[in-house]
Design a protein around this motif. Sequence first.
Motif, PDB file in Angstrom:
ATOM      1  N   THR A  62       0.784  -1.131   0.051  1.00 39.30           N
ATOM      2  CA  THR A  62      -0.033   0.172  -0.075  1.00 39.30           C
ATOM      3  C   THR A  62       1.023   1.246   0.086  1.00 39.30           C
ATOM      4  OG1 THR A  62      -1.927  -1.072   1.074  1.00 39.30           O
ATOM      5  CG2 THR A  62      -1.713   1.328   1.403  1.00 39.30           C
ATOM      6  N   MET A  63       1.796   1.183   1.067  1.00 37.74           N
ATOM      7  CA  MET A  63       2.699   2.523   0.860  1.00 37.74           C
ATOM      8  C   MET A  63       3.489   2.716  -0.518  1.00 37.74           C
ATOM      9  SD  MET A  63       2.579   0.449   3.639  1.00 37.74           S
ATOM     10  CE  MET A  63       4.413  -0.346   3.911  1.00 37.74           C
ATOM     11  N   ALA A  64       4.094   1.790  -1.018  1.00 36.58           N
ATOM     12  CA  ALA A  64       4.901   1.819  -2.319  1.00 36.58           C
ATOM     13  C   ALA A  64       3.743   2.359  -3.309  1.00 36.58           C
ATOM     14  CB  ALA A  64       5.456   0.358  -2.554  1.00 36.58           C
ATOM     15  N   SER A  65       2.664   1.789  -3.418  1.00 35.10           N
ATOM     16  CA  SER A  65       1.467   2.130  -4.492  1.00 35.10           C
ATOM     17  C   SER A  65       1.219   3.410  -4.270  1.00 35.10           C
ATOM     18  CB  SER A  65       0.276   1.234  -4.277  1.00 35.10           C
ATOM     19  OG  SER A  65      -0.516   1.595  -5.171  1.00 35.10           O
ATOM     20  N   GLN A  66       0.886   4.049  -3.200  1.00 33.74           N
ATOM     21  CA  GLN A  66       0.543   5.624  -3.057  1.00 33.74           C
ATOM     22  C   GLN A  66       1.597   6.609  -3.329  1.00 33.74           C
ATOM     23  OE1 GLN A  66      -1.818   6.483   0.479  1.00 33.74           O
ATOM     24  NE2 GLN A  66      -2.671   4.249   0.528  1.00 33.74           N
ATOM     25  N   LEU A  67       2.912   6.026  -2.688  1.00 34.42           N
ATOM     26  CA  LEU A  67       3.992   6.708  -3.058  1.00 34.42           C
ATOM     27  C   LEU A  67       4.385   6.907  -4.359  1.00 34.42           C
ATOM     28  CD1 LEU A  67       6.010   5.959   0.114  1.00 34.42           C
ATOM     29  CD2 LEU A  67       5.171   7.941  -0.335  1.00 34.42           C
ATOM     30  N   GLY A  68       4.171   5.814  -5.281  1.00 29.95           N
ATOM     31  CA  GLY A  68       4.439   5.695  -6.733  1.00 29.95           C
ATOM     32  C   GLY A  68       3.533   6.444  -7.495  1.00 29.95           C
ATOM     33  N   VAL A  69       2.163   6.350  -6.994  1.00 24.48           N
ATOM     34  CA  VAL A  69       1.186   7.290  -7.905  1.00 24.48           C
ATOM     35  C   VAL A  69       1.579   8.889  -7.374  1.00 24.48           C
ATOM     36  CG1 VAL A  69      -1.374   8.103  -7.788  1.00 24.48           C
ATOM     37  CG2 VAL A  69      -0.592   5.528  -7.786  1.00 24.48           C
ATOM     38  N   ASN A  70       1.897   8.988  -6.235  1.00 25.35           N
ATOM     39  CA  ASN A  70       2.354  10.377  -6.005  1.00 25.35           C
ATOM     40  C   ASN A  70       3.295  10.937  -6.919  1.00 25.35           C
ATOM     41  OD1 ASN A  70       4.259  12.625  -4.563  1.00 25.35           O
ATOM     42  ND2 ASN A  70       1.730  13.019  -3.927  1.00 25.35           N
ATOM     43  N   ALA A  71       4.274  10.088  -7.153  1.00 22.26           N
ATOM     44  CA  ALA A  71       5.766  10.390  -7.955  1.00 22.26           C
ATOM     45  C   ALA A  71       5.292  10.782  -9.413  1.00 22.26           C
ATOM     46  CB  ALA A  71       6.588   9.164  -7.730  1.00 22.26           C
ATOM     47  N   LEU A  72       4.219  10.184  -9.952  1.00 23.40           N
ATOM     48  CA  LEU A  72       3.769  10.441 -11.210  1.00 23.40           C
ATOM     49  C   LEU A  72       2.734  11.550 -11.540  1.00 23.40           C
ATOM     50  CD1 LEU A  72       3.455   6.685 -12.264  1.00 23.40           C
ATOM     51  CD2 LEU A  72       5.272   8.259 -13.074  1.00 23.40           C
ATOM     52  N   SER A  73       2.729  12.296 -10.408  1.00 22.35           N
ATOM     53  CA  SER A  73       1.729  13.550 -10.667  1.00 22.35           C
ATOM     54  C   SER A  73       2.708  14.597 -11.460  1.00 22.35           C
ATOM     55  CB  SER A  73       1.345  14.187  -9.160  1.00 22.35           C
ATOM     56  OG  SER A  73       2.487  14.613  -8.512  1.00 22.35           O
ATOM     57  N   ASP A  74       1.926  15.521 -11.982  1.00 18.42           N
ATOM     58  CA  ASP A  74       2.628  16.526 -12.821  1.00 18.42           C
ATOM     59  C   ASP A  74       3.729  17.357 -11.973  1.00 18.42           C
ATOM     60  OD1 ASP A  74       1.010  15.632 -14.919  1.00 18.42           O
ATOM     61  OD2 ASP A  74      -0.197  17.462 -14.683  1.00 18.42           O
ATOM     62  N   LYS A  75       3.246  17.637 -10.721  1.00 20.28           N
ATOM     63  CA  LYS A  75       4.363  18.188  -9.792  1.00 20.28           C
ATOM     64  C   LYS A  75       5.762  17.333  -9.534  1.00 20.28           C
ATOM     65  CE  LYS A  75       6.106  21.622  -7.355  1.00 20.28           C
ATOM     66  NZ  LYS A  75       6.838  22.978  -8.239  1.00 20.28           N
ATOM     67  N   SER A  76       5.469  16.191  -9.256  1.00 16.41           N
ATOM     68  CA  SER A  76       6.384  15.401  -8.689  1.00 16.41           C
ATOM     69  C   SER A  76       7.239  15.154  -9.839  1.00 16.41           C
ATOM     70  CB  SER A  76       5.890  14.042  -8.338  1.00 16.41           C
ATOM     71  OG  SER A  76       5.144  14.158  -7.116  1.00 16.41           O
ATOM     72  N   ILE A  77       6.658  14.880 -11.144  1.00  9.89           N
ATOM     73  CA  ILE A  77       7.355  14.646 -12.403  1.00  9.89           C
ATOM     74  C   ILE A  77       8.344  15.935 -12.854  1.00  9.89           C
ATOM     75  CG2 ILE A  77       7.457  14.378 -15.004  1.00  9.89           C
ATOM     76  CD1 ILE A  77       4.871  12.635 -14.497  1.00  9.89           C
ATOM     77  N   GLN A  78       8.009  17.117 -12.440  1.00 15.08           N
ATOM     78  CA  GLN A  78       8.483  18.358 -12.732  1.00 15.08           C
ATOM     79  C   GLN A  78       9.620  18.160 -11.833  1.00 15.08           C
ATOM     80  OE1 GLN A  78       6.486  21.962 -12.052  1.00 15.08           O
ATOM     81  NE2 GLN A  78       8.372  23.136 -12.168  1.00 15.08           N
ATOM     82  N   ILE A  79       9.634  17.926 -10.488  1.00 13.94           N
ATOM     83  CA  ILE A  79      10.643  17.703  -9.462  1.00 13.94           C
ATOM     84  C   ILE A  79      12.015  16.634  -9.948  1.00 13.94           C
ATOM     85  CG2 ILE A  79      11.437  17.215  -7.156  1.00 13.94           C
ATOM     86  CD1 ILE A  79       8.433  18.292  -6.396  1.00 13.94           C
ATOM     87  N   MET A  80      11.209  15.490 -10.459  1.00 16.60           N
ATOM     88  CA  MET A  80      12.068  14.587 -10.862  1.00 16.60           C
ATOM     89  C   MET A  80      13.051  15.180 -12.036  1.00 16.60           C
ATOM     90  SD  MET A  80      12.522  12.201 -13.442  1.00 16.60           S
ATOM     91  CE  MET A  80      11.197  11.831 -14.476  1.00 16.60           C
ATOM     92  N   GLN A  81      12.468  15.664 -13.042  1.00 12.79           N
ATOM     93  CA  GLN A  81      12.988  16.101 -14.277  1.00 12.79           C
ATOM     94  C   GLN A  81      14.271  17.215 -13.635  1.00 12.79           C
ATOM     95  OE1 GLN A  81       9.795  17.025 -16.813  1.00 12.79           O
ATOM     96  NE2 GLN A  81      10.212  15.012 -17.484  1.00 12.79           N
ATOM     97  N   GLU A  82      13.823  18.199 -12.733  1.00 12.18           N
ATOM     98  CA  GLU A  82      14.561  19.151 -12.481  1.00 12.18           C
ATOM     99  C   GLU A  82      15.943  18.656 -11.781  1.00 12.18           C
ATOM    100  OE1 GLU A  82      12.152  21.780 -10.013  1.00 12.18           O
ATOM    101  OE2 GLU A  82      11.301  22.613 -11.723  1.00 12.18           O
ATOM    102  N   ASN A  83      15.792  17.543 -10.677  1.00 14.72           N
ATOM    103  CA  ASN A  83      16.639  17.013 -10.169  1.00 14.72           C
ATOM    104  C   ASN A  83      17.765  16.219 -11.171  1.00 14.72           C
ATOM    105  OD1 ASN A  83      15.904  17.698  -7.387  1.00 14.72           O
ATOM    106  ND2 ASN A  83      14.873  16.035  -6.958  1.00 14.72           N
ATOM    107  N   ALA A  84      17.019  15.562 -12.230  1.00 11.41           N
ATOM    108  CA  ALA A  84      17.805  14.902 -13.220  1.00 11.41           C
ATOM    109  C   ALA A  84      18.919  16.022 -13.891  1.00 11.41           C
ATOM    110  CB  ALA A  84      17.002  14.139 -14.164  1.00 11.41           C
TER     111      ALA A  84
END
Length: 383
Positions: free
Chosen positions: A264-286
């Motif tokens: 459950t924890m992995a699932s919910q955190l994974g879904v959050n990571a694929l929100s538009d804002k989270s993807i933006q953070i990921m790409q900025e960090n990359a």
Amino acid sequence: MTAGKFDLSNIVRPKIYNLEPYRCARDDFTEGILLDANENAHGPSITISTGFEDLHRYPDPHQVKFKSLMAQFRNKNSKLSVEPLLTSDNLCLGVGSDESVDALIRACCIPGKQKILINPPTYGMYSICAAINDVGVVKIPLTYEDNTFQLNVEKILDTLRSDQDIKLVFITSPGNPTGQYINLADIERICSSWLNGIVVVDEAYIDFGGESASPLVNKYPNLAVFQTVSKSFGLAGIRIGITFASKELSSVLNAMKAPYNISTMASQLGVNALSDKSIQIMQENATKINKEKFRVLKELTSLDCVEDQQISGLDANFIMIRMKNRDIAKQVYLNLATKAKVVVRYRGTELGCAGGLRITIGTKEENDRLIKELKNITDQLLK
């Protein structure tokens, strides 16, 4: 070699191809008074607040929301013109990519008889999973002599023609430990030329450099692509690995997996990571990591003790430098870890990587510390 049509039922072991997936309680109903799965209705017996309210319930066995979001992300960010687009039906999830490696070997290789093909230097778990499953390993090295670390396509195809027992070809792109993106045209050539097994492309580091092959699984039914949220998304602790495959192969892999393998924890955190804002953070960090990567490489290769050309590519979140004095490379690694408390990976025993240290790109402060300590330690060793 291209004659005929790819038939997955001739590749996957018959009992697995025809496997009926385990039907669990959450396949039928997810709402109401749930008295069907022998869960503890009084809730979890813990004394900390987790933010997760339903840990006493089994997690979603199918993870359709996460799969759909990941498929949309890869479709949106792909420059490949491939139809149909990826959907949730193209994905199977595992506890990290290592579970995905093991699943494909179990699905396609008869123990004691069939084999996988790998391209050293490469990720070590392919060989470990093969050994666990009593499956042979054929090795065709990358072209390391010229420091390109690309596939030797002709030799791979010749080997596949002559050995019908090879059922999986594992390709790491960008490579580990090489950091080299593999030419996509070479991967497509193998897919189109060889119909006797599955070409597996492991893309753990794809968000740092290169075009993902994942949309091509709908063009080549004999292609599977691994990805993870561990690297660019920074979620190594939740252990989600992703396999992109044709809907037919994905269905087989989903039938094989444990019913509730993603928490459950992995699932919910994974879904959050694929929100538009989270993807933006990921790409900025990359982007930050890639910028630092070139700075760190420039600083380290300017040192007298380090060769001025890194080993292979710059397409991942790490670099691999080569010590001019090969004999001190392992001691540099050990002294960095034990005396300076800066931990890198010694890769000097890998094919084409003599004297090599693989260095993950950290924060600017961590990288500055690495540069300083590596210089100090090598100065001391070379006195």
